[in-house]
Design a protein around this motif. Structure first.
Motif, PDB file in Angstrom:
ATOM      1  N   THR A  73      -6.119   4.553   3.912  1.00 30.66           N
ATOM      2  CA  THR A  73      -6.931   5.771   3.378  1.00 30.66           C
ATOM      3  C   THR A  73      -8.081   5.149   2.641  1.00 30.66           C
ATOM      4  O   THR A  73      -8.685   5.904   1.811  1.00 30.66           O
ATOM      5  N   MET A  74      -8.007   3.843   2.354  1.00 24.68           N
ATOM      6  CA  MET A  74      -9.309   3.473   1.488  1.00 24.68           C
ATOM      7  C   MET A  74     -10.549   2.971   2.394  1.00 24.68           C
ATOM      8  O   MET A  74     -11.537   3.027   2.187  1.00 24.68           O
ATOM      9  N   VAL A  75     -10.158   2.801   3.761  1.00 29.69           N
ATOM     10  CA  VAL A  75     -10.949   2.031   4.419  1.00 29.69           C
ATOM     11  C   VAL A  75     -11.915   3.136   5.096  1.00 29.69           C
ATOM     12  O   VAL A  75     -13.166   3.294   5.338  1.00 29.69           O
TER      13      VAL A  75
ATOM     14  N   CYS B 271       0.797  -1.125  -0.147  1.00 27.25           N
ATOM     15  CA  CYS B 271       0.007   0.148   0.110  1.00 27.25           C
ATOM     16  C   CYS B 271       0.877   1.356  -0.021  1.00 27.25           C
ATOM     17  O   CYS B 271       1.829   1.342   0.546  1.00 27.25           O
ATOM     18  N   LYS B 272       0.216   2.302  -0.602  1.00 29.09           N
ATOM     19  CA  LYS B 272       1.143   3.479  -0.976  1.00 29.09           C
ATOM     20  C   LYS B 272       0.435   4.638  -0.203  1.00 29.09           C
ATOM     21  O   LYS B 272       0.625   5.769  -0.443  1.00 29.09           O
ATOM     22  N   SER B 273      -0.091   4.297   1.023  1.00 31.46           N
ATOM     23  CA  SER B 273      -0.879   5.353   1.565  1.00 31.46           C
ATOM     24  C   SER B 273      -0.161   6.369   2.197  1.00 31.46           C
ATOM     25  O   SER B 273      -0.510   7.497   2.378  1.00 31.46           O
TER      26      SER B 273
ATOM     27  N   ALA C 252      -2.806   0.136  -7.176  1.00 30.96           N
ATOM     28  CA  ALA C 252      -3.775  -0.831  -6.771  1.00 30.96           C
ATOM     29  C   ALA C 252      -4.951  -0.160  -6.778  1.00 30.96           C
ATOM     30  O   ALA C 252      -6.408  -0.990  -6.466  1.00 30.96           O
ATOM     31  N   PHE C 253      -5.143   1.183  -6.948  1.00 29.80           N
ATOM     32  CA  PHE C 253      -6.684   2.042  -6.790  1.00 29.80           C
ATOM     33  C   PHE C 253      -7.487   1.301  -7.632  1.00 29.80           C
ATOM     34  O   PHE C 253      -7.345   1.340  -8.862  1.00 29.80           O
ATOM     35  N   GLY C 254      -8.692   0.916  -7.051  1.00 25.75           N
ATOM     36  CA  GLY C 254     -10.045   0.760  -8.072  1.00 25.75           C
ATOM     37  C   GLY C 254      -9.757  -0.843  -8.412  1.00 25.75           C
ATOM     38  O   GLY C 254     -10.681  -1.396  -9.171  1.00 25.75           O
TER      39      GLY C 254
HETATM   40  S1  SF4 Z   1      -5.312   2.836  -3.394  1.00 24.40           S
HETATM   41 FE1  SF4 Z   1      -5.412   1.222  -1.611  1.00 24.40          FE
HETATM   42  S2  SF4 Z   1      -3.416   0.209  -1.909  1.00 24.40           S
HETATM   43 FE2  SF4 Z   1      -3.298   2.479  -3.090  1.00 24.40          FE
HETATM   44  S3  SF4 Z   1      -2.575   3.973  -1.616  1.00 24.40           S
HETATM   45 FE3  SF4 Z   1      -4.775   3.911  -1.460  1.00 24.40          FE
HETATM   46  S4  SF4 Z   1      -5.221   2.430   0.154  1.00 24.40           S
HETATM   47 FE4  SF4 Z   1      -3.411   2.105  -0.495  1.00 24.40          FE
END
Ligand code: SF4
Lengths: 94, 363
Positions: B344-346, B313-315, B330-332
């Motif tokens: 940052t996604m949760v 994860c690059k958060s 990984a986004f989407g």
């Molecule tokens: S899209 Fe998902 S994996 Fe990528 S930075 Fe955001 S939370 Fe991390």
């Protein structure tokens, strides 16, 4: 979690030795601790976060800044092509 | 609704937007610190209305996102203990620890309860004297006064069965960390209005001076945000730094002295890890020695739990404004709100979740 919302204080009471109140947030009645705004009076607006009133909204200040914007808008100050003096520009550019 | 509708007025927003377009002559990257502001910006499409030379990047101001993995794992460990009621703000329950989240712990039988205020957790402790009641005390300076008061009050009442698992973080050290980074692109900040309601803005003055950046305390409605952006751009274009308040109805220079007093009485400053970023020196608050008996980390001896973060994860880069969420590979794809890889996604306030929700697939 971090959204602190403005509401109007409608009641003050005491609970467990703490100054508490009921705040009307857009029709929803919310319990709030008033210990951090001891001078608040019923009818004043406050920002509530995590069950605590954090600040009394300064109505005068709010009215003044709205008036200022609206005057600028009415006078067309925001429509003219406002040039900035070139000598002052660019101090932070890299 | 008073103090909301005035700040959603399209005519005012249009005028401010027009003014920003006039004033902005150079390329500027501005960071809004607060996750609540990130959401408001995307919901109102402000990022798409600004002229292309004024770019907003999204800061680390989402407590759910920056609460370290170890805090979640410690919370899970305590929640699983018998005769324990674990309480938390609702948005922490879905945050994945290294194994599961608090929702899963609850479905496995743990007594996990959602509260809106730490004072509700205190009431649960009064009502259940035979149980240990623990509150997950996360947040920035906005939440710290509430969390401090709960401990202060527990001490006053002599409530022996209440404690807090504390992960409090503070904004100014994070700003310094971002500005000191060699990759930094941020030239000015919108400071989070509600953090400033508590702390005032005097502590931003040395940051603004040292790094030569404008810092503008800003509210959350579209007109507030546009006013904050305009003030920041005006300062940048005239080569000025310093603090200019764009949220005068709520923010004063000294903030809320009563709240600061109780915070200082209960908490002291300490180093603190931020999820995705790492340890930022002197960026957190911990319970003072006098209140150590209310520290859940000590009471339940969970301080040794320190898991490793997934490297995918690059958060961390997202939280520091180096990377837009949509630029994460990984986004989407692997990472969605239904199946989040990072905090940052949760979190509903997280930048990745905001980009997903408002379809900013490429900006
Ligand atoms: S899209 Fe998902 S994996 Fe990528 S930075 Fe955001 S939370 Fe991390």
């Amino acid at each position: 979690m971090c959204l602190a919302i403005p509401g109007k204080l409608i009641e003050i009471r005491e609970e467990n030795g703490l100054k508490m109140g009921t705040v009307d947030i857009n029709g929803a009645l919310t319990k709030a601790c008033l210990e951090y705004v001891p001078e608040i009076a019923v009818g004043q607006y406050t920002i509530v976060h995590a069950g605590f009133a954090l600040k009394i909204i300064d109505e005068e200040e709010a009215a003044e800044s709205l008036k200022l914007w609206d005057e600028l808008i009415k006078n067309g100050a925001f429509d003219v092509d406002g040039e900035l003096p070139p000598s002052q520009i660019g101090g932070l550019e890299k | 609704m008073k103090f909301i509708d005035e700040y959603r007025d399209p005519a005012r927003a249009r005028a401010l937007l027009g003014r920003i377009r006039q004033v902005a002559r150079h390329d500027w990257t501005i960071m809004e610190i607060c996750g609540g502001q990130t959401h408001s910006i995307l919901r109102n499409g402000i990022d798409q209305l600004l002229p292309p030379n004024v770019r907003l990047v999204h800061g680390p101001g989402c407590p759910v996102c920056v609460t370290p993995l170890e805090t979640i794992d410690r919370a899970l460990c305590i929640a699983a203990m018998p005769e324990t009621i674990f309480t938390s703000f609702g948005d922490m329950l879905r945050v994945p620890g290294s194994g599961k989240d608090l929702f899963m712990a609850r479905s496995e039988g743990a007594d996990v309860r959602i509260v809106f205020s730490p004072l509700e957790a205190l009431q649960i402790a009064r009502d259940n004297p035979e149980k240990e009641v623990v509150f997950l005390a996360v947040g920035f300076e906005t939440t710290a006064p509430a969390n401090a008061m709960a401990v202060h009050q527990a001490a006053r009442e002599g409530l022996g069965n209440f404690s807090e698992l504390v992960s409090q973080v503070m904004v100014p050290p994070a700003m310094r960390a971002i500005l000191s980074s060699p990759d930094n692109r941020v030239r000015g900040f919108l400071a989070a209005g509600h953090v400033c309601a508590v702390m005032g803005y005097e502590e931003y003055e040395p940051v603004a001076e040292e790094f030569g950046v404008p810092v503008v305390p800003t509210g959350f409605e579209p007109v507030d945000l546009l006013d904050g952006i305009l003030k920041t751009v005006e300062l940048l274009e005239t080569g000025k730094s310093g603090v200019v308040n764009a949220y005068g109805r709520v923010v004063s220079r000294e903030g809320n002295p009563q709240a600061r007093k109780v915070m200082q009485e209960v908490f002291e400053v300490a180093d603190r890890p931020w999820r995705g970023i790492g340890v930022i020196p002197q960026s957190g608050l911990v319970l003072r020695e006098a209140y150590a008996r209310f520290d859940a980390e000590k009471r339940f001896d969970v301080g040794h739990i320190a898991p490793q973060e997934s490297p995918l994860c690059k958060s961390g880069e997202v939280l520091q404004g180096h990377l837009k969420p949509s630029d994460c590979p990984a986004f989407g794809r692997e990472c969605t709100p239904q199946n989040p890889l990072g905090a940052t996604m949760v979190s509903s306030e997280g930048a990745c979740a905001a980009y997903f929700r408002y379809h900013r697939n490429s900006v």
